[in-house]
Design an enzyme around this catalytic site. Structure first.
Site, PDB file in Angstrom:
ATOM      1  CE  LYS A  99     -11.371  -5.307  -4.156  1.00  0.00           C
ATOM      2  NZ  LYS A  99     -12.398  -6.110  -3.482  1.00  0.00           N
ATOM      3  CB  SER A 100      -6.434  -9.186  -1.324  1.00  0.00           C
ATOM      4  OG  SER A 100      -5.439 -10.158  -1.486  1.00  0.00           O
ATOM      5  NE  ARG A 104      -3.409 -11.406  -2.776  1.00  0.00           N
ATOM      6  CZ  ARG A 104      -3.789 -12.641  -2.547  1.00  0.00           C
ATOM      7  NH1 ARG A 104      -3.438 -13.606  -3.383  1.00  0.00           N
ATOM      8  NH2 ARG A 104      -4.527 -12.919  -1.501  1.00  0.00           N
ATOM      9  CG  ASP A 117     -14.260  10.523  13.142  1.00  0.00           C
ATOM     10  OD1 ASP A 117     -14.182   9.486  13.833  1.00  0.00           O
ATOM     11  OD2 ASP A 117     -13.412  11.429  13.177  1.00  0.00           O
ATOM     12  CB  THR A 125      -7.519  12.270   0.880  1.00  0.00           C
ATOM     13  OG1 THR A 125      -8.201  13.434   0.393  1.00  0.00           O
ATOM     14  CG2 THR A 125      -6.064  12.339   0.443  1.00  0.00           C
ATOM     15  CG  LEU A 126      -7.802   6.672  -1.690  1.00  0.00           C
ATOM     16  CD1 LEU A 126      -7.918   5.907  -3.001  1.00  0.00           C
ATOM     17  CD2 LEU A 126      -8.438   5.908  -0.555  1.00  0.00           C
ATOM     18  CD  GLU A 127      -3.712   8.655   4.437  1.00  0.00           C
ATOM     19  OE1 GLU A 127      -3.484   7.491   4.813  1.00  0.00           O
ATOM     20  OE2 GLU A 127      -4.444   9.427   5.065  1.00  0.00           O
ATOM     21  CD  GLN A 146     -12.022  -4.914   1.178  1.00  0.00           C
ATOM     22  OE1 GLN A 146     -12.894  -5.571   0.646  1.00  0.00           O
ATOM     23  NE2 GLN A 146     -10.885  -5.458   1.565  1.00  0.00           N
ATOM     24  CE  LYS A 166      -7.004  18.974  10.588  1.00  0.00           C
ATOM     25  NZ  LYS A 166      -7.496  18.422  11.834  1.00  0.00           N
TER      26      LYS A 166
END
Length: 187
Positions: A99-100, A104, A117, A125-127, A146, A166
């Site tokens: 998100k912008s 920021r 996929d 999982t967010l990096e 998003q 995996k």
């Protein structure tokens, strides 16, 4: 073709795309906002090499916790989960974008793993990484990114049918499982 707001809502309502929990207020013109979960995993600073083919190095010097917020330190890399579980059919793929307003603050949502996929099901999982010179607090439940949905032809072997999927049905922030790949053609 990218799905638009009414198509996203309709696909979710009909169960064609699974989003749990689903909040209709998070549907945007060309995407669906997703929220941050409450599980965080990070590496402690040290000089030990992480070898992607050696499982024990992937899991050493890590910390994890569940909490209502997390302070991401300057330069820190942290894995986090989405609040939502996402389930895709065999002819829709998705990409995750930050998100912008969060960007920021100096927070990158993902490093390179922004593709989901067809056939995938699980939390994402967010990096995350903080490029700000100050710590940034993120809260469980806050809109953090998003999802953009793309309609494709039906794939022959969706992610849920792959024997080496995996991350299928993953819950929580998940450390790399690269060690499950076989070394091939390495000199």
């Amino acid at each position: 073709m990218i799905l638009v707001d009414w198509e996203i809502a309709d696909h979710i309502k009909r169960g064609y795309i699974g989003i749990d929990p689903f909040d209709p207020a998070l549907v945007q013109p060309n995407s669906l906002d997703i929220r941050l979960g409450n599980h965080f995993v990070w590496y402690e600073p040290c000089d030990d090499v992480i070898d992607p083919y050696q499982k024990e190095t992937l899991h050493t010097h890590t910390q994890e916790r569940k909490g209502s917020y997390f302070d991401i330190q300057p330069g820190q890399f942290v894995l986090a989960e989405t609040l939502e579980t996402v389930t895709l059919p065999d002819n829709i793929v998705s990409s995750i974008e930050g998100k912008s307003s969060v960007a920021r603050l100096g927070i990158a949502l993902h490093q390179t793993g922004g593709w989901i996929d067809a056939g995938f099901s699980g939390t994402i999982t967010l990096e995350m990484c903080n490029s700000n010179c100050r710590p940034v607090r993120v809260y469980a439940g806050m809109p953090i990114g998003q999802l953009v949905f793309y309609v494709t032809k039906r794939c022959e072997c969706p992610y849920d049918k792959k024997p080496d999927a995996k991350y299928q049905n993953q819950k929580n922030a998940t450390i790399s499982r690269y060690d499950r790949k076989m070394l091939k053609n390495v000199e």
